[in-house]
Design a protein around this motif. Sequence first.
Motif, PDB file in Angstrom:
ATOM      1  N   ASN A 178       0.827  -1.205   0.000  1.00 43.07           N
ATOM      2  CA  ASN A 178       0.000   0.000   0.000  1.00 43.07           C
ATOM      3  C   ASN A 178       0.866   1.261   0.000  1.00 43.07           C
ATOM      4  O   ASN A 178       0.519   2.270  -0.612  1.00 43.07           O
ATOM      5  N   GLU A 179       1.995   1.192   0.708  1.00 42.53           N
ATOM      6  CA  GLU A 179       2.871   2.356   0.827  1.00 42.53           C
ATOM      7  C   GLU A 179       3.970   2.377  -0.235  1.00 42.53           C
ATOM      8  O   GLU A 179       4.392   3.443  -0.674  1.00 42.53           O
ATOM      9  N   ARG A 294       0.070   5.988 -12.328  1.00 41.22           N
ATOM     10  CA  ARG A 294      -0.837   6.455 -11.265  1.00 41.22           C
ATOM     11  C   ARG A 294      -0.269   6.132  -9.897  1.00 41.22           C
ATOM     12  O   ARG A 294      -0.341   6.940  -8.959  1.00 41.22           O
ATOM     13  N   LYS A 297       2.398   8.434  -8.200  1.00 42.33           N
ATOM     14  CA  LYS A 297       1.948   9.668  -7.558  1.00 42.33           C
ATOM     15  C   LYS A 297       1.650   9.501  -6.071  1.00 42.33           C
ATOM     16  O   LYS A 297       1.597  10.479  -5.327  1.00 42.33           O
ATOM     17  N   THR A 298       1.466   8.261  -5.628  1.00 47.05           N
ATOM     18  CA  THR A 298       1.067   8.038  -4.234  1.00 47.05           C
ATOM     19  C   THR A 298       2.027   7.147  -3.442  1.00 47.05           C
ATOM     20  O   THR A 298       1.943   7.095  -2.219  1.00 47.05           O
ATOM     21  N   LYS A 299       2.929   6.446  -4.122  1.00 43.49           N
ATOM     22  CA  LYS A 299       3.782   5.483  -3.446  1.00 43.49           C
ATOM     23  C   LYS A 299       5.248   5.918  -3.415  1.00 43.49           C
ATOM     24  O   LYS A 299       5.695   6.694  -4.245  1.00 43.49           O
TER      25      LYS A 299
END
Length: 312
Positions: A178-179, A294, A297-299
Amino acid sequence: MRFAKKYWTKRRRFTPEYIYWKFRGQDQATLESFLLAEKEGEVIGQFGIIPCHLKVDEKIYDAQWACDLMVDKTARGQGVAYELYEFAHKKASVTLGSDPSPAASKSMLKNGYVLVPGPRKFIFPVKIGEAFKLKKVNSSLLNYCYNPFLFLIRCFPKSGFQKISSKEYLSLIKRDSNEFMYCAYNKAFLNWRFSSFKSYYSGIDCYKKNADNFFSGYMNGQVYYITDFNCSNVRFFFEIIHFIYSKHKASPILRVKFFSNNSKLSGILPFLGFVRFRTLTQIVLYTTNEAILRAVKTKKFYYTLLDSDENI
């Protein structure tokens, strides 16, 4: 050979068998992962791509680590690097790089790579002078003085770690999908990365105390490289350092080098005699896959010396 001698100083880079091994060549097959650019029969550029696998959101992609990019001074600014990139990108879904030189970073970002934040780099200087050498200061007095925190570390147990196989080690590795995005290892990777290769590479040893506390690493010269580790708290990390120091005390060991992907541990270690590098490790990534773009951008990238080509 002529091009290699012009731009590299380490003798192993002039040896075909080393190049074949480093870039994971297959027996009796053409080496597809070491690219050369030629002009009128002369090599004017090179680009290495080490095959690997990348795991993003529970899906595994074929990938490759980019390294050893070099273009002849007479051919720079003529699109040689672009041609090498374009050829390389067709070979895998994702191309990765770690801490490229300023020139290589500029070139890669210009050619479609994006940045992914990586971990902190640390050293534990057994002798105080090792920390100052990072600032190009070499003091015979400081080189003689032990890090005072070594005496604290020696208060923690050094026993309890048992040597294990790379296969067992692989079963212990934990990553938070998730991270992080991270490299996924298979049997072929283990056989290549953990085994020694002639006099060029000593291979990696694996150690375990329990399912939550383990590490892998190797000694090169007077530096110990922790290639990967997991610890349940700071105390157990001190036990890892004490175990390494005790095992290699006669070498003698001057410093321990590693990356920390644990933000809590990274925040504590600078107060306990460890030197934390100022900037995060820079990971560059190229892909046309929208799902991976995608995720970027978050990980963050869970990066270790298992993934790096450092000292190999």
